[in-house]
Design a protein around this motif. Sequence first.
Motif, PDB file in Angstrom:
ATOM      1  N   VAL A 239       0.839  -1.206   0.000  1.00  0.00           N
ATOM      2  CA  VAL A 239       0.000   0.000   0.000  1.00  0.00           C
ATOM      3  C   VAL A 239       0.872   1.255   0.000  1.00  0.00           C
ATOM      4  O   VAL A 239       0.615   2.210  -0.738  1.00  0.00           O
ATOM      5  N   GLU A 240       1.946   1.229   0.803  1.00  0.00           N
ATOM      6  CA  GLU A 240       2.781   2.428   0.933  1.00  0.00           C
ATOM      7  C   GLU A 240       3.587   2.705  -0.337  1.00  0.00           C
ATOM      8  O   GLU A 240       3.738   3.862  -0.738  1.00  0.00           O
ATOM      9  N   GLN A 241       4.079   1.649  -1.006  1.00  0.00           N
ATOM     10  CA  GLN A 241       4.849   1.894  -2.235  1.00  0.00           C
ATOM     11  C   GLN A 241       3.945   2.466  -3.321  1.00  0.00           C
ATOM     12  O   GLN A 241       4.400   3.248  -4.163  1.00  0.00           O
ATOM     13  N   SER A 242       2.663   2.098  -3.279  1.00  0.00           N
ATOM     14  CA  SER A 242       1.748   2.630  -4.296  1.00  0.00           C
ATOM     15  C   SER A 242       1.517   4.129  -4.109  1.00  0.00           C
ATOM     16  O   SER A 242       1.139   4.828  -5.042  1.00  0.00           O
ATOM     17  N   LYS A 243       1.780   4.617  -2.887  1.00  0.00           N
ATOM     18  CA  LYS A 243       1.644   6.054  -2.591  1.00  0.00           C
ATOM     19  C   LYS A 243       2.984   6.784  -2.635  1.00  0.00           C
ATOM     20  O   LYS A 243       3.050   7.978  -2.383  1.00  0.00           O
ATOM     21  N   GLY A 244       4.076   6.029  -2.903  1.00  0.00           N
ATOM     22  CA  GLY A 244       5.391   6.657  -2.951  1.00  0.00           C
ATOM     23  C   GLY A 244       5.961   6.988  -1.593  1.00  0.00           C
ATOM     24  O   GLY A 244       6.842   7.845  -1.461  1.00  0.00           O
ATOM     25  N   ASP A 245       5.482   6.318  -0.534  1.00  0.00           N
ATOM     26  CA  ASP A 245       5.939   6.595   0.832  1.00  0.00           C
ATOM     27  C   ASP A 245       7.251   5.862   1.100  1.00  0.00           C
ATOM     28  O   ASP A 245       7.335   4.644   0.924  1.00  0.00           O
ATOM     29  N   THR A 246       8.279   6.593   1.534  1.00  0.00           N
ATOM     30  CA  THR A 246       9.593   5.980   1.782  1.00  0.00           C
ATOM     31  C   THR A 246       9.851   5.697   3.265  1.00  0.00           C
ATOM     32  O   THR A 246      10.903   5.180   3.606  1.00  0.00           O
ATOM     33  N   HIS A 247       8.913   6.059   4.155  1.00  0.00           N
ATOM     34  CA  HIS A 247       9.132   5.782   5.580  1.00  0.00           C
ATOM     35  C   HIS A 247       8.710   4.343   5.865  1.00  0.00           C
ATOM     36  O   HIS A 247       7.676   4.064   6.464  1.00  0.00           O
ATOM     37  N   ASN A 248       9.524   3.434   5.385  1.00  0.00           N
ATOM     38  CA  ASN A 248       9.273   2.010   5.496  1.00  0.00           C
ATOM     39  C   ASN A 248      10.634   1.330   5.413  1.00  0.00           C
ATOM     40  O   ASN A 248      11.512   1.761   4.665  1.00  0.00           O
ATOM     41  N   MET A 249      10.807   0.268   6.184  1.00  0.00           N
ATOM     42  CA  MET A 249      12.113  -0.354   6.255  1.00  0.00           C
ATOM     43  C   MET A 249      12.539  -0.987   4.923  1.00  0.00           C
ATOM     44  O   MET A 249      13.736  -1.114   4.650  1.00  0.00           O
ATOM     45  N   ILE A 250      11.605  -1.366   4.084  1.00  0.00           N
ATOM     46  CA  ILE A 250      11.961  -2.024   2.829  1.00  0.00           C
ATOM     47  C   ILE A 250      12.773  -1.092   1.919  1.00  0.00           C
ATOM     48  O   ILE A 250      13.893  -1.450   1.512  1.00  0.00           O
ATOM     49  N   PRO A 251      12.279   0.108   1.575  1.00  0.00           N
ATOM     50  CA  PRO A 251      13.117   0.998   0.758  1.00  0.00           C
ATOM     51  C   PRO A 251      14.393   1.440   1.468  1.00  0.00           C
ATOM     52  O   PRO A 251      15.421   1.666   0.825  1.00  0.00           O
ATOM     53  N   VAL A 252      14.348   1.537   2.803  1.00  0.00           N
ATOM     54  CA  VAL A 252      15.562   1.892   3.556  1.00  0.00           C
ATOM     55  C   VAL A 252      16.643   0.826   3.335  1.00  0.00           C
ATOM     56  O   VAL A 252      17.805   1.140   3.046  1.00  0.00           O
ATOM     57  N   VAL A 253      16.255  -0.448   3.445  1.00  0.00           N
ATOM     58  CA  VAL A 253      17.202  -1.549   3.266  1.00  0.00           C
ATOM     59  C   VAL A 253      17.647  -1.655   1.808  1.00  0.00           C
ATOM     60  O   VAL A 253      18.835  -1.884   1.525  1.00  0.00           O
ATOM     61  N   MET A 254      16.724  -1.473   0.879  1.00  0.00           N
ATOM     62  CA  MET A 254      17.091  -1.501  -0.543  1.00  0.00           C
ATOM     63  C   MET A 254      18.160  -0.451  -0.832  1.00  0.00           C
ATOM     64  O   MET A 254      19.145  -0.725  -1.534  1.00  0.00           O
ATOM     65  N   ASN A 255      17.965   0.735  -0.261  1.00  0.00           N
ATOM     66  CA  ASN A 255      18.887   1.841  -0.491  1.00  0.00           C
ATOM     67  C   ASN A 255      20.243   1.595   0.162  1.00  0.00           C
ATOM     68  O   ASN A 255      21.289   1.788  -0.450  1.00  0.00           O
ATOM     69  N   GLU A 256      20.218   1.136   1.427  1.00  0.00           N
ATOM     70  CA  GLU A 256      21.467   0.996   2.176  1.00  0.00           C
ATOM     71  C   GLU A 256      22.261  -0.246   1.777  1.00  0.00           C
ATOM     72  O   GLU A 256      23.491  -0.203   1.725  1.00  0.00           O
TER      73      GLU A 256
END
Length: 342
Positions: A239-256
Motif C-alpha cells: 500500500v505504501e509503495q503505491s503512494k510513494g511513501d519511503t518511511h518504510n524499512m523495505i526501501p531503507v534496506v534496498m537503499n542501504e
Amino acid sequence: MSAATSQLLPSALATKIILPDLVAHCDFTLRYNRHRKQITRETKRWLFKGGNLNGKKRDAFHGLKAGLLTAMTYPDAAYPQLRVCNDFLTYLFHLDNLSDDMDNRGTRSTADVVLNSLHHPHTYYGPERVGKMTRDYYKRMIVTASPGAQQRFIETFDFFFQSVTQQAIDRANGVIPDLESYIALRRDTSGCKPCWALIEYANNLNIPDEVMEHPIIVSLGEAANDLVTWSNDIFSYNVEQSKGDTHNMIPVVMNEEGLDLQSAIDFVGNMCRQSIDRFVEDRANLPSWGPEIDKDVAVYVNGLADWIVGSLHWSFESERYFGKTGREVKANRVVNLLPRRA
C-alpha cells in the motif's frame, strides 16, 4: 540521514512479493479477550459520534478490525480497561491516518492539543475533536492506572509526536534515512510504546520505575516493538509503495544494502525472526525482584508476547494491508503489487 530519494532506489520491476513466514516462527499462544464484541460496538459508537467519519473513512474503520487487535493483545483485561485500550488503539490509527497526510506543522498542532489534553485532562479545553477524544479516554484511564504507567504513557506519546514530525519532514524532502536512524525513529513512530504502558494499565500492574528501566525489561520492550513494527513495514509495504511513501524499512534496506525488492523483504524478515529470538532469550534471563514484583513483571512480559503474536495474526484479519484477501495471503504469502498512484 542519507540524501537519497525515492527516485534513486533500484528500479523494482517485480509484480509480486513473497512474504516471510513469521507466523510459523512465533510459537506464542494466541488468545482472545471475551469482551471483544462489546468493546468493538462501544468504541465504534464513540469514534463515529458527531459524524466526523463518513463514507470511505467509516468503511475503512470497519475493515480495520481494531477491536480484534485489542482483544488479541490485552486478552486478560477486564471490560472497562479493555474499552479504554480499544478506544486508544482505534484513535491511534485515526491519528496515524492524519499524520500520514499532514505536513510537520499539522503534526505539531495535533501534538499540542493531545499533550495538553493528557497533562490537563480536567482543565484544558479546546474545540478540536482529537482533544475531546484524548481527554475522554484519558480521564477513564487515570482512575486505575498507576502513576508510573501514566507517566510512561504521556512520555512515550510525546516521543511518538516528535518522531512523526520528523517523518513528515523526511517525506516532504523525499529523504530515505539510513537503517540505524530509521530503526531508532520507527520505535517511536510505531506508537507501540504507549501501548506497552497500557499493558500495565490493562492488567492493574504497579511495577517500580527502576524495574521498568532495567536493561532486560527495556530490551524486551524493544524486541517486541521491533517485531511489531518491522513486520508491519513488510505487510504495509504494498500500500505504501503505491503512494510513494519511503518511511518504510523495505526501501531503507534496498537503499542501504543495494538489494532488490524481494531480497530486501527477506532481509527484513530475517531481522523480524531475530527480534522474536531476542525476546525469547531475554525472557529466559529475567532477574528476580522478589515474589510480588516478579509476578507483575511476568504479566507485563506476557503482555508483550501477546502483542507479538496478536499483531502478526491480526495483520491478515484486518483489511488494512491486504483488503479482503488477508487469509489467502496468510496461506500462500504471495502479494501482487499495486500500481504506483499518479
